[in-house]
Design a protein around this motif. Sequence first.
Motif, PDB file in Angstrom:
ATOM      1  N   ARG A 252       0.716  -1.061  -0.015  1.00 30.93           N
ATOM      2  CA  ARG A 252      -0.037  -0.025   0.033  1.00 30.93           C
ATOM      3  C   ARG A 252       0.646   1.290   0.039  1.00 30.93           C
ATOM      4  O   ARG A 252       1.898   1.396   0.905  1.00 30.93           O
ATOM      5  CB  ARG A 252      -0.794   0.058   1.221  1.00 30.93           C
ATOM      6  CG  ARG A 252      -1.986  -0.948   1.339  1.00 30.93           C
ATOM      7  CD  ARG A 252      -2.731  -1.193   2.877  1.00 30.93           C
ATOM      8  NE  ARG A 252      -1.583  -1.553   3.508  1.00 30.93           N
ATOM      9  CZ  ARG A 252      -1.761  -1.463   4.801  1.00 30.93           C
ATOM     10  NH1 ARG A 252      -2.845  -1.045   5.320  1.00 30.93           N
ATOM     11  NH2 ARG A 252      -0.976  -1.734   5.824  1.00 30.93           N
TER      12      ARG A 252
ATOM     13  N   SER B  42       2.050  12.707   4.746  1.00 30.51           N
ATOM     14  CA  SER B  42       2.122  13.148   6.218  1.00 30.51           C
ATOM     15  C   SER B  42       1.912  14.587   5.989  1.00 30.51           C
ATOM     16  O   SER B  42       1.495  15.347   7.200  1.00 30.51           O
ATOM     17  CB  SER B  42       3.558  12.988   6.850  1.00 30.51           C
ATOM     18  OG  SER B  42       3.798  11.649   7.201  1.00 30.51           O
TER      19      SER B  42
ATOM     20  N   ASP C 163      -7.703   5.955  -0.499  1.00 28.76           N
ATOM     21  CA  ASP C 163      -7.122   5.035  -1.446  1.00 28.76           C
ATOM     22  C   ASP C 163      -6.420   4.130  -0.346  1.00 28.76           C
ATOM     23  O   ASP C 163      -6.327   2.867  -0.705  1.00 28.76           O
ATOM     24  CB  ASP C 163      -6.163   5.636  -2.208  1.00 28.76           C
ATOM     25  CG  ASP C 163      -6.994   6.250  -3.524  1.00 28.76           C
ATOM     26  OD1 ASP C 163      -8.069   5.443  -3.726  1.00 28.76           O
ATOM     27  OD2 ASP C 163      -6.372   6.738  -4.394  1.00 28.76           O
ATOM     28  N   TRP C 164      -5.816   4.652   0.624  1.00 29.36           N
ATOM     29  CA  TRP C 164      -5.117   3.681   1.576  1.00 29.36           C
ATOM     30  C   TRP C 164      -6.324   2.758   2.222  1.00 29.36           C
ATOM     31  O   TRP C 164      -5.883   1.389   2.243  1.00 29.36           O
ATOM     32  CB  TRP C 164      -4.376   4.371   2.613  1.00 29.36           C
ATOM     33  CG  TRP C 164      -3.673   3.545   3.328  1.00 29.36           C
ATOM     34  CD1 TRP C 164      -2.370   3.134   3.312  1.00 29.36           C
ATOM     35  CD2 TRP C 164      -4.011   2.984   4.931  1.00 29.36           C
ATOM     36  NE1 TRP C 164      -1.767   2.169   4.420  1.00 29.36           N
ATOM     37  CE2 TRP C 164      -2.806   2.479   5.426  1.00 29.36           C
ATOM     38  CE3 TRP C 164      -5.079   3.060   5.648  1.00 29.36           C
ATOM     39  CZ2 TRP C 164      -2.836   1.419   6.560  1.00 29.36           C
ATOM     40  CZ3 TRP C 164      -5.276   2.344   6.769  1.00 29.36           C
ATOM     41  CH2 TRP C 164      -4.166   1.730   7.344  1.00 29.36           C
TER      42      TRP C 164
ATOM     43  N   GLU D 165      -5.419  16.277  -1.640  1.00 30.76           N
ATOM     44  CA  GLU D 165      -4.545  15.067  -1.850  1.00 30.76           C
ATOM     45  C   GLU D 165      -4.535  14.321  -0.389  1.00 30.76           C
ATOM     46  O   GLU D 165      -4.312  12.933  -0.627  1.00 30.76           O
ATOM     47  CB  GLU D 165      -3.036  15.790  -1.785  1.00 30.76           C
ATOM     48  CG  GLU D 165      -1.971  14.888  -1.914  1.00 30.76           C
ATOM     49  CD  GLU D 165      -0.637  15.438  -1.793  1.00 30.76           C
ATOM     50  OE1 GLU D 165       0.448  14.747  -1.801  1.00 30.76           O
ATOM     51  OE2 GLU D 165      -0.558  16.941  -1.314  1.00 30.76           O
ATOM     52  N   THR D 166      -4.505  14.766   0.744  1.00 30.90           N
ATOM     53  CA  THR D 166      -4.662  13.828   1.928  1.00 30.90           C
ATOM     54  C   THR D 166      -6.053  13.241   1.838  1.00 30.90           C
ATOM     55  O   THR D 166      -5.802  11.823   2.221  1.00 30.90           O
ATOM     56  CB  THR D 166      -4.578  14.883   2.986  1.00 30.90           C
ATOM     57  OG1 THR D 166      -3.176  15.485   2.913  1.00 30.90           O
ATOM     58  CG2 THR D 166      -4.342  13.945   4.444  1.00 30.90           C
TER      59      THR D 166
ATOM     60  N   THR E  20       1.744   4.781   1.157  1.00 31.34           N
ATOM     61  CA  THR E  20       1.535   5.515   2.613  1.00 31.34           C
ATOM     62  C   THR E  20       1.234   6.735   2.026  1.00 31.34           C
ATOM     63  O   THR E  20       1.660   7.618   1.394  1.00 31.34           O
ATOM     64  CB  THR E  20       2.824   5.599   3.295  1.00 31.34           C
ATOM     65  OG1 THR E  20       3.526   4.328   3.329  1.00 31.34           O
ATOM     66  CG2 THR E  20       2.918   6.271   4.536  1.00 31.34           C
ATOM     67  N   PRO E  21      -0.262   7.328   2.791  1.00 28.85           N
ATOM     68  CA  PRO E  21      -0.730   8.614   2.415  1.00 28.85           C
ATOM     69  C   PRO E  21       0.582   9.611   2.913  1.00 28.85           C
ATOM     70  O   PRO E  21       1.132   9.362   3.953  1.00 28.85           O
ATOM     71  CB  PRO E  21      -1.855   8.630   3.410  1.00 28.85           C
ATOM     72  CG  PRO E  21      -2.223   7.229   3.757  1.00 28.85           C
ATOM     73  CD  PRO E  21      -0.832   6.399   3.823  1.00 28.85           C
TER      74      PRO E  21
ATOM     75  N   SER F 183      -8.029  12.119  -0.280  1.00 28.61           N
ATOM     76  CA  SER F 183      -7.931  11.137  -1.439  1.00 28.61           C
ATOM     77  C   SER F 183      -6.922   9.900  -1.110  1.00 28.61           C
ATOM     78  O   SER F 183      -7.241   8.783  -1.130  1.00 28.61           O
ATOM     79  CB  SER F 183      -7.599  11.729  -2.805  1.00 28.61           C
ATOM     80  OG  SER F 183      -8.582  12.696  -3.067  1.00 28.61           O
ATOM     81  N   ALA F 184      -5.806  10.265  -0.751  1.00 30.25           N
ATOM     82  CA  ALA F 184      -4.728   9.465  -0.382  1.00 30.25           C
ATOM     83  C   ALA F 184      -4.931   8.479   0.778  1.00 30.25           C
ATOM     84  O   ALA F 184      -5.016   7.269   0.723  1.00 30.25           O
ATOM     85  CB  ALA F 184      -3.452   9.979  -0.084  1.00 30.25           C
ATOM     86  N   VAL F 185      -5.717   9.027   1.814  1.00 28.26           N
ATOM     87  CA  VAL F 185      -6.280   8.482   3.136  1.00 28.26           C
ATOM     88  C   VAL F 185      -7.337   7.124   2.634  1.00 28.26           C
ATOM     89  O   VAL F 185      -7.395   6.043   2.717  1.00 28.26           O
ATOM     90  CB  VAL F 185      -6.736   8.775   4.300  1.00 28.26           C
ATOM     91  CG1 VAL F 185      -7.322   8.318   5.396  1.00 28.26           C
ATOM     92  CG2 VAL F 185      -5.365   9.772   4.752  1.00 28.26           C
TER      93      VAL F 185
ATOM     94  N   ARG G 256     -12.569   8.171  -8.119  1.00 34.07           N
ATOM     95  CA  ARG G 256     -11.365   8.906  -8.344  1.00 34.07           C
ATOM     96  C   ARG G 256     -11.417   9.779  -9.316  1.00 34.07           C
ATOM     97  O   ARG G 256     -11.036  11.089  -9.227  1.00 34.07           O
ATOM     98  CB  ARG G 256     -10.167   8.098  -8.443  1.00 34.07           C
ATOM     99  CG  ARG G 256      -9.788   7.163  -7.289  1.00 34.07           C
ATOM    100  CD  ARG G 256      -8.353   6.503  -7.706  1.00 34.07           C
ATOM    101  NE  ARG G 256      -8.296   5.203  -6.756  1.00 34.07           N
ATOM    102  CZ  ARG G 256      -8.540   4.090  -6.801  1.00 34.07           C
ATOM    103  NH1 ARG G 256      -9.171   3.667  -7.987  1.00 34.07           N
ATOM    104  NH2 ARG G 256      -8.322   3.016  -5.857  1.00 34.07           N
TER     105      ARG G 256
END
Length: 183
Positions: free
Chosen positions: A20, A25, A38-39, A31-32, A22-23, A34-36, A128
């Motif tokens: 996976r 930091s 997706d995680w 961005e944050t 990593t979202p 969406s990344a979380v 997405r």
Amino acid sequence: MTDTPPAPKHYAPRWDSDARPTPPSVGGERETLSAVLDWHRATFELKCAGLPPERLSERAVPPSSMSLHGIVRHLAGVERWWFRIQFAGEDVPMLYYSDDDPDQDFDTLDGDVGEAFAVWRAECERSRQITAAAASLEETGIRKSTGEPISLRRILVDLIAEYARHIGHADLLRECLDGSTGV
């Protein structure tokens, strides 16, 4: 000056095949979020990885009717409902749901498990695309139940919570099915 406690030496075990991303930091809100999300999507898929298809349909925590197969069907429907139907206003049918049979996602496990995962992956990809195309997180769709607006920001936060809940269910199911644990 206060003393900083040392970092712990023992962390929760990771899955062997954990790839996976990593979202970040640090980053922007879209961005944050969406990344979380997706995680969480990748975490759910990881919880299902390596089991034969027939085991994914097992209801391993009685009396619950939940199974990993049912959860993936449910999450596909959730993605479609929130992003395509309510936010983007697309005229597409609901998945695994009817007013006469609202629990099809969990109760009716007919069909191929691989196909259910393909549908879920396609719905995630469409979500997405919709998120990326939105001008801002303030953009709104319409809640079908109330007719009130709902922002993309709120949908992303709610989907993160939805996945977190179902990843907890997947943890229990997977441990009951084959003893696998990890974050």
